[in-house]
Design a protein around this motif. Structure first.
Motif, short mmCIF file in Angstrom:
data_model
loop_
_atom_site.label_atom_id
_atom_site.label_comp_id
_atom_site.label_asym_id
_atom_site.label_seq_id
_atom_site.Cartn_x
_atom_site.Cartn_y
_atom_site.Cartn_z
N UNK A 126 0.83 -1.19 0.00
CA UNK A 126 0.00 0.00 0.00
C UNK A 126 0.86 1.24 0.00
N UNK A 127 0.27 2.36 -0.41
CA UNK A 127 1.03 3.60 -0.51
C UNK A 127 0.66 4.63 0.54
N UNK A 128 -0.54 4.52 1.10
CA UNK A 128 -0.99 5.55 2.05
C UNK A 128 -0.62 5.18 3.48
N UNK A 129 0.13 6.07 4.12
CA UNK A 129 0.47 5.93 5.53
C UNK A 129 0.47 7.33 6.15
N UNK A 130 -0.61 7.69 6.84
CA UNK A 130 -0.63 8.96 7.57
C UNK A 130 0.51 8.94 8.60
N UNK A 131 1.12 10.10 8.82
CA UNK A 131 2.15 10.18 9.85
C UNK A 131 1.50 10.04 11.23
N UNK A 132 1.99 9.13 12.07
CA UNK A 132 1.32 8.90 13.36
C UNK A 132 1.32 10.12 14.28
N UNK A 133 2.42 10.85 14.31
CA UNK A 133 2.51 11.95 15.27
C UNK A 133 1.49 13.04 14.95
N UNK A 134 1.42 13.44 13.69
CA UNK A 134 0.45 14.46 13.30
C UNK A 134 -0.98 13.96 13.47
N UNK A 135 -1.22 12.72 13.06
CA UNK A 135 -2.56 12.14 13.15
C UNK A 135 -3.02 12.06 14.60
N UNK A 136 -2.17 11.55 15.47
CA UNK A 136 -2.56 11.38 16.86
C UNK A 136 -2.67 12.72 17.59
N UNK A 137 -1.88 13.69 17.19
CA UNK A 137 -2.03 15.01 17.80
C UNK A 137 -3.42 15.57 17.57
N UNK A 138 -3.95 15.36 16.36
CA UNK A 138 -5.30 15.81 16.05
C UNK A 138 -6.34 14.97 16.78
N UNK A 139 -6.18 13.66 16.75
CA UNK A 139 -7.17 12.79 17.38
C UNK A 139 -7.17 12.92 18.90
N UNK A 140 -6.03 13.26 19.47
CA UNK A 140 -5.99 13.47 20.92
C UNK A 140 -6.93 14.59 21.35
N UNK A 141 -7.05 15.61 20.49
CA UNK A 141 -7.93 16.74 20.81
C UNK A 141 -9.40 16.42 20.57
N UNK A 142 -9.68 15.34 19.86
CA UNK A 142 -11.07 14.98 19.53
C UNK A 142 -11.59 13.83 20.39
N UNK A 143 -10.75 13.29 21.26
CA UNK A 143 -11.13 12.15 22.09
C UNK A 143 -10.73 12.41 23.53
N UNK A 144 -11.16 11.51 24.43
CA UNK A 144 -10.90 11.71 25.85
C UNK A 144 -10.18 10.55 26.52
N UNK A 145 -10.53 9.31 26.15
CA UNK A 145 -10.02 8.16 26.90
C UNK A 145 -9.24 7.15 26.06
N UNK A 146 -9.63 6.97 24.82
CA UNK A 146 -9.04 5.93 24.01
C UNK A 146 -7.54 6.16 23.84
#
Length: 295
Positions: A67-87
């Motif tokens: 596969x060719x698509x791999x979101x960068x984990x650090x940028x992705x998780x930085x965004x998702x951290x602000x949209x979630x609380x516990x996971x």
């Protein structure tokens, strides 16, 4: 009464990685907002963690297989951290040879602060030689380097003034601020071999393999003595369809638990974002039902 903890559920996040033949058509045009909706639903439903993998650049010839698509984990998780609380937010995996351990400690230590202590570092040795060459990273001794990197990470994560002396990495006399807020940020090892399991047992807190069947994992796990609290993340032999076939999904979860999994990586049948969200909810309800004590 068994003292074994109940199997928990996790999300191998769609969209951020798309493996040939394994992704749904809707993922091709989806982006971070769809991922955030999945993360929020999984968070609300009580899933243990979601994942994001890493490749810097996949050679075109390899993209057909990996596969060719791999979101960068650090940028992705930085965004998702602000949209979630516990996971929890699990890299699955970072390739150790692409980074100095202190780079990982600083970047993901900062993410641990930002997320309120929800980071899990899944790491691997790496197998894609062309990508190592692209990054001028040594390939031949990557296994020994990874072992030393794991020791260096354990010495530096959660430490404002880390110090370590090893075969490949040595450092001290410096301050890393911020650092991880978890007293012991979990380290998990990926891979698809018995060697990866043994590396995880010796140097980490869990094992999160790929391409390993539950039966194969069970055989390997039974040969080893696992530390207390050691996590094992396994995926089912086939995608789960808790809406259309809840009995088969329950059987797959039971097989994972019997193989030694403490967390199930819940690959799902899905045809749209809404279908994926519905499947997440159905699986959580099914899991709660089969996990509840029967009177």
């Amino acid at each position: 009464m068994s003292g074994k903890p109940a199997l928990r559920l996790s999300v191998p996040t769609p969209v951020v990685t798309m493996l040939p033949g394994a992704h749904a058509r809707w993922e091709e045009s989806a982006g971070i907002e769809e991922v955030a909706r999945i993360a929020q639903a999984a968070d609300w439903l009580g899933y243990h963690h979601l994942t994001c993998s890493e490749h810097v650049g996949v050679p075109a010839a390899e993209a057909v297989r990996r596969g060719a698509r791999y979101f960068d984990p650090l940028a992705t998780f930085g965004y998702l951290a602000a949209r979630t609380e516990r996971i929890r937010l699990a890299t699955n995996v970072l390739v150790l040879g692409y980074h100095h351990p202190l780079e990982i400690a600083k970047r993901y230590g900062t993410l641990d602060v930002v997320s309120g202590g929800r980071v899990i570092l899944g790491v691997g040795v790496g197998t894609l030689r062309d990508e190592f060459d692209l990054l001028d990273a040594p390939f031949e001794d990557r296994g020994a380097r990874a072992d030393d990197a794991l020791r260096a990470l354990r010495a530096s994560l959660s430490q404002a003034e880390p110090a370590y002396r090893g075969e490949y990495y040595s450092f001290g006399g410096l301050v890393v601020d911020p650092c991880a807020v978890q007293d012991r940020l979990p380290l998990w090892v990926g891979g698809r071999t018995l060697r990866s399991l043994r590396r995880a047992i010796a140097l980490a807190d869990g094992w999160s393999p790929f391409g390993v069947t539950p039966a194969q994992a069970r055989g390997w796990i039974q040969r080893e003595e696992l530390p207390a609290g050691f996590e094992i993340v396994l995926g089912p032999g086939r995608p789960l369809d808790p809406i259309a076939d809840p009995d088969a999904a329950a059987e797959e979860l039971a097989e994972l638990a019997a193989a030694g999994a403490t967390i199930a990586s819940a690959r799902l049948v899905h045809h749209s974002l809404q279908h994926y969200l519905d499947q997440l909810e159905a699986l959580a309800a099914l899991h709660a039902d089969i996990s509840s004590p029967k009177t």
